[in-house]
Design a protein around this motif. Structure first.
Motif, PDB file in Angstrom:
ATOM      1  N   ASP A 113     -38.772   9.740  73.271  1.00 26.97           N
ATOM      2  CA  ASP A 113     -38.249  10.732  74.315  1.00 26.97           C
ATOM      3  C   ASP A 113     -37.983  12.551  73.874  1.00 26.97           C
ATOM      4  OD1 ASP A 113     -35.150  11.434  75.850  1.00 26.97           O
ATOM      5  OD2 ASP A 113     -36.606  10.144  77.055  1.00 26.97           O
ATOM      6  N   PRO A 114     -38.226  13.442  74.252  1.00 28.05           N
ATOM      7  CA  PRO A 114     -37.285  14.928  74.007  1.00 28.05           C
ATOM      8  C   PRO A 114     -35.431  14.630  73.970  1.00 28.05           C
ATOM      9  CG  PRO A 114     -38.750  14.567  76.420  1.00 28.05           C
ATOM     10  CD  PRO A 114     -37.994  12.847  75.459  1.00 28.05           C
ATOM     11  N   SER A 115     -34.830  13.725  73.720  1.00 22.18           N
ATOM     12  CA  SER A 115     -33.605  13.781  73.058  1.00 22.18           C
ATOM     13  C   SER A 115     -33.849  12.698  72.170  1.00 22.18           C
ATOM     14  CB  SER A 115     -32.962  13.067  74.808  1.00 22.18           C
ATOM     15  OG  SER A 115     -33.130  12.018  74.979  1.00 22.18           O
ATOM     16  N   VAL A 116     -34.763  12.531  71.772  1.00 23.47           N
ATOM     17  CA  VAL A 116     -33.930  11.507  70.574  1.00 23.47           C
ATOM     18  C   VAL A 116     -33.569  12.253  69.330  1.00 23.47           C
ATOM     19  CG1 VAL A 116     -36.294  11.759  69.505  1.00 23.47           C
ATOM     20  CG2 VAL A 116     -35.430   9.771  68.692  1.00 23.47           C
ATOM     21  N   CYS A 117     -32.626  11.395  68.515  1.00 24.25           N
ATOM     22  CA  CYS A 117     -31.509  11.944  68.093  1.00 24.25           C
ATOM     23  C   CYS A 117     -32.279  12.280  66.303  1.00 24.25           C
ATOM     24  CB  CYS A 117     -30.513  11.239  67.807  1.00 24.25           C
ATOM     25  SG  CYS A 117     -28.655  12.239  66.651  1.00 24.25           S
ATOM     26  N   ILE A 118     -32.366  12.941  65.752  1.00 34.71           N
ATOM     27  CA  ILE A 118     -33.155  12.485  64.552  1.00 34.71           C
ATOM     28  C   ILE A 118     -32.157  12.737  63.279  1.00 34.71           C
ATOM     29  CG2 ILE A 118     -35.075  12.983  62.917  1.00 34.71           C
ATOM     30  CD1 ILE A 118     -36.986  13.562  65.956  1.00 34.71           C
ATOM     31  N   MET A 119     -32.400  12.862  62.572  1.00 33.36           N
ATOM     32  CA  MET A 119     -32.037  12.192  60.721  1.00 33.36           C
ATOM     33  C   MET A 119     -33.113  12.742  60.006  1.00 33.36           C
ATOM     34  SD  MET A 119     -29.059  10.100  59.282  1.00 33.36           S
ATOM     35  CE  MET A 119     -27.421  10.186  60.126  1.00 33.36           C
ATOM     36  N   ILE A 120     -32.829  13.037  58.528  1.00 32.57           N
ATOM     37  CA  ILE A 120     -33.370  13.568  57.649  1.00 32.57           C
ATOM     38  C   ILE A 120     -32.485  12.815  57.060  1.00 32.57           C
ATOM     39  CG2 ILE A 120     -34.952  14.893  56.028  1.00 32.57           C
ATOM     40  CD1 ILE A 120     -35.822  15.176  58.757  1.00 32.57           C
ATOM     41  N   VAL A 121     -33.623  11.619  56.259  1.00 30.59           N
ATOM     42  CA  VAL A 121     -32.992  10.926  54.746  1.00 30.59           C
ATOM     43  C   VAL A 121     -33.931  11.233  53.561  1.00 30.59           C
ATOM     44  CG1 VAL A 121     -32.272   8.762  53.529  1.00 30.59           C
ATOM     45  CG2 VAL A 121     -31.588   9.519  56.810  1.00 30.59           C
ATOM     46  N   GLY A 122     -32.745  11.521  52.349  1.00 28.84           N
ATOM     47  CA  GLY A 122     -33.672  11.704  50.708  1.00 28.84           C
ATOM     48  C   GLY A 122     -33.227   9.896  50.604  1.00 28.84           C
ATOM     49  N   ASN A 123     -34.099   9.768  50.533  1.00 33.45           N
ATOM     50  CA  ASN A 123     -34.020   7.980  49.693  1.00 33.45           C
ATOM     51  C   ASN A 123     -33.937   8.078  47.860  1.00 33.45           C
ATOM     52  OD1 ASN A 123     -32.952   5.138  50.566  1.00 33.45           O
ATOM     53  ND2 ASN A 123     -35.373   4.328  49.784  1.00 33.45           N
ATOM     54  N   LYS A 124     -33.850   7.504  47.557  1.00 34.16           N
ATOM     55  CA  LYS A 124     -34.027   6.734  45.886  1.00 34.16           C
ATOM     56  C   LYS A 124     -33.010   7.835  45.330  1.00 34.16           C
ATOM     57  CE  LYS A 124     -38.171   4.655  47.137  1.00 34.16           C
ATOM     58  NZ  LYS A 124     -39.858   4.459  46.123  1.00 34.16           N
ATOM     59  N   THR A 125     -31.880   7.776  45.670  1.00 36.93           N
ATOM     60  CA  THR A 125     -30.970   8.441  44.410  1.00 36.93           C
ATOM     61  C   THR A 125     -30.600   8.089  43.208  1.00 36.93           C
ATOM     62  OG1 THR A 125     -28.852   7.924  46.002  1.00 36.93           O
ATOM     63  CG2 THR A 125     -29.771  10.085  46.756  1.00 36.93           C
ATOM     64  N   ASP A 126     -30.902   6.717  43.559  1.00 34.36           N
ATOM     65  CA  ASP A 126     -30.678   5.860  42.479  1.00 34.36           C
ATOM     66  C   ASP A 126     -31.505   6.938  41.189  1.00 34.36           C
ATOM     67  OD1 ASP A 126     -32.827   3.641  42.065  1.00 34.36           O
ATOM     68  OD2 ASP A 126     -32.108   4.027  43.898  1.00 34.36           O
ATOM     69  N   GLU A 151     -27.971  11.391  51.742  1.00 33.55           N
ATOM     70  CA  GLU A 151     -29.876  11.370  50.852  1.00 33.55           C
ATOM     71  C   GLU A 151     -28.076   9.865  50.367  1.00 33.55           C
ATOM     72  OE1 GLU A 151     -29.496  14.068  47.452  1.00 33.55           O
ATOM     73  OE2 GLU A 151     -30.756  14.509  48.131  1.00 33.55           O
ATOM     74  N   THR A 152     -29.632   8.166  49.642  1.00 28.33           N
ATOM     75  CA  THR A 152     -28.603   7.339  50.438  1.00 28.33           C
ATOM     76  C   THR A 152     -29.872   6.651  49.095  1.00 28.33           C
ATOM     77  OG1 THR A 152     -31.094   6.597  51.876  1.00 28.33           O
ATOM     78  CG2 THR A 152     -28.907   7.067  52.677  1.00 28.33           C
ATOM     79  N   SER A 153     -29.123   5.399  48.722  1.00 30.24           N
ATOM     80  CA  SER A 153     -30.205   4.696  47.530  1.00 30.24           C
ATOM     81  C   SER A 153     -29.867   3.106  48.420  1.00 30.24           C
ATOM     82  CB  SER A 153     -29.761   4.981  46.336  1.00 30.24           C
ATOM     83  OG  SER A 153     -30.022   3.805  45.885  1.00 30.24           O
ATOM     84  N   ALA A 154     -31.558   2.919  48.627  1.00 34.11           N
ATOM     85  CA  ALA A 154     -31.140   1.359  49.105  1.00 34.11           C
ATOM     86  C   ALA A 154     -30.941   0.262  48.384  1.00 34.11           C
ATOM     87  CB  ALA A 154     -32.716   1.257  49.731  1.00 34.11           C
ATOM     88  N   LEU A 155     -31.072   0.829  46.480  1.00 34.48           N
ATOM     89  CA  LEU A 155     -31.584   0.201  45.777  1.00 34.48           C
ATOM     90  C   LEU A 155     -29.691  -0.667  45.790  1.00 34.48           C
ATOM     91  CD1 LEU A 155     -32.221  -1.130  43.333  1.00 34.48           C
ATOM     92  CD2 LEU A 155     -31.861   0.375  41.948  1.00 34.48           C
ATOM     93  N   ALA A 157     -27.407   1.087  47.643  1.00 35.47           N
ATOM     94  CA  ALA A 157     -26.225   0.533  48.754  1.00 35.47           C
ATOM     95  C   ALA A 157     -25.589   2.519  48.908  1.00 35.47           C
ATOM     96  CB  ALA A 157     -25.309  -0.333  49.213  1.00 35.47           C
ATOM     97  N   SER A 158     -25.612   3.198  48.388  1.00 39.83           N
ATOM     98  CA  SER A 158     -25.530   4.684  48.292  1.00 39.83           C
ATOM     99  C   SER A 158     -25.690   5.322  49.737  1.00 39.83           C
ATOM    100  CB  SER A 158     -25.754   5.645  47.520  1.00 39.83           C
ATOM    101  OG  SER A 158     -25.231   5.425  45.971  1.00 39.83           O
ATOM    102  N   ASN A 159     -24.625   5.022  50.662  1.00 42.50           N
ATOM    103  CA  ASN A 159     -24.901   5.833  51.308  1.00 42.50           C
ATOM    104  C   ASN A 159     -25.345   5.062  52.789  1.00 42.50           C
ATOM    105  OD1 ASN A 159     -23.089   8.330  50.877  1.00 42.50           O
ATOM    106  ND2 ASN A 159     -24.387   9.309  50.641  1.00 42.50           N
ATOM    107  N   VAL A 160     -26.243   4.181  52.521  1.00 47.24           N
ATOM    108  CA  VAL A 160     -26.641   3.290  53.221  1.00 47.24           C
ATOM    109  C   VAL A 160     -26.383   2.595  54.760  1.00 47.24           C
ATOM    110  CG1 VAL A 160     -28.302   1.002  54.368  1.00 47.24           C
ATOM    111  CG2 VAL A 160     -28.124   1.733  52.022  1.00 47.24           C
ATOM    112  N   VAL A 161     -25.151   2.156  55.016  1.00 44.23           N
ATOM    113  CA  VAL A 161     -24.285   2.384  56.476  1.00 44.23           C
ATOM    114  C   VAL A 161     -23.945   3.639  56.796  1.00 44.23           C
ATOM    115  CG1 VAL A 161     -22.117   1.754  57.034  1.00 44.23           C
ATOM    116  CG2 VAL A 161     -23.853   0.012  55.461  1.00 44.23           C
ATOM    117  N   GLU A 162     -23.497   4.757  55.998  1.00 46.54           N
ATOM    118  CA  GLU A 162     -22.600   6.048  56.335  1.00 46.54           C
ATOM    119  C   GLU A 162     -23.982   6.278  57.102  1.00 46.54           C
ATOM    120  OE1 GLU A 162     -19.861   5.078  53.592  1.00 46.54           O
ATOM    121  OE2 GLU A 162     -22.292   5.045  53.845  1.00 46.54           O
ATOM    122  N   ALA A 163     -25.192   6.609  56.521  1.00 43.28           N
ATOM    123  CA  ALA A 163     -26.450   7.357  57.469  1.00 43.28           C
ATOM    124  C   ALA A 163     -26.802   6.566  59.001  1.00 43.28           C
ATOM    125  CB  ALA A 163     -28.422   6.830  56.621  1.00 43.28           C
ATOM    126  N   PHE A 164     -27.439   5.493  58.745  1.00 45.25           N
ATOM    127  CA  PHE A 164     -27.277   4.380  60.239  1.00 45.25           C
ATOM    128  C   PHE A 164     -25.957   4.734  61.005  1.00 45.25           C
ATOM    129  CE2 PHE A 164     -30.227   1.973  57.546  1.00 45.25           C
ATOM    130  CZ  PHE A 164     -31.834   2.092  59.326  1.00 45.25           C
TER     131      PHE A 164
END
Length: 204
Positions: A113-126, A151-155, A157-164
């Protein structure tokens, strides 16, 4: 009806990006607080849910993990439909995944949809010693598109909750202000039980 089944809004969010950037583990970390180092490549589409509290309302985020390989793109493109938010991921240690962001953003614009909200995420900061793409490069690209950046790290957990949560707050603002919110979504609820969190606003 259980607490997990009570919500005011249900929104579809898609994770897109090259294969191997960490989409599946980012989803697992946010919805189940799990990380699997042996995670296999997603075939087709998977999804999970988590309930989040935003401004006194319960939002059920239904997050879709789309396969990143070229051969699956024709299949997964249909899953952009109905998405109100998207996290576009790249791996900070893989410059090609960063260079391919333009392609993924173009695909989103074409199918979502044209109104979709988008965030750019740089992952694996660990993987600090293996970093190739700088934070400044990621932020500059996001600013070019007028999108949020994190920027996040799933490993670890840095900024994962914040991103979503930041993305969901942005969606909440757009949906409620434009009166496009729909609490009777066409998406079938999933059984995963989520925990409630409060999001902090991040520019969309």
């Amino acid at each position: 009806m259980s607490v997990e089944d009570q919500y005011d809004f249900i929104w579809k969010v898609v994770l897109v990006g090259d294969s191997g950037v960490g989409k599946t583990n980012l989803l697992s970390r946010f919805t189940r607080n799990e990380f699997n180092a042996e995670s296999k490549t997603t075939i087709g589409v998977e999804f999970a849910t988590r309930n989040v509290q935003i401004r006194g309302k319960t939002v059920r985020a239904q997050i879709w993990d789309t396969a990143g390989q070229e051969r699956y793109r024709a299949i997964t493109s249909v899953y952009y439909r109905g998405a109100v938010g998207a996290l576009v991921l790249y791996d900070i240690t893989k410059p090609q995944s960063f260079e391919n962001l333009d392609k993924w953003v173009s695909e989103l614009k074409e199918h979502a949809d044209p109104s979709v909200c988008i965030m750019i995420v740089g992952n694996k900061t660990d993987l600090k010693t293996q970093r190739v793409v700088s934070s400044e490069e990621g932020r500059t690209l996001a600013e070019k598109y007028h999108y949020s950046f994190i920027e996040t790290s799933a490993l670890d957990a840095s900024n994962v909750v914040e991103a979503f949560n930041n993305l969901l707050v942005d969606i909440f603002k757009i949906q409620t202000e434009s009166d496009k919110s729909d609490s009777t979504s066409r998406i079938v609820p999933h059984d995963n039980k989520g925990q409630d969190n409060h999001g902090n606003q991040c520019g969309c």
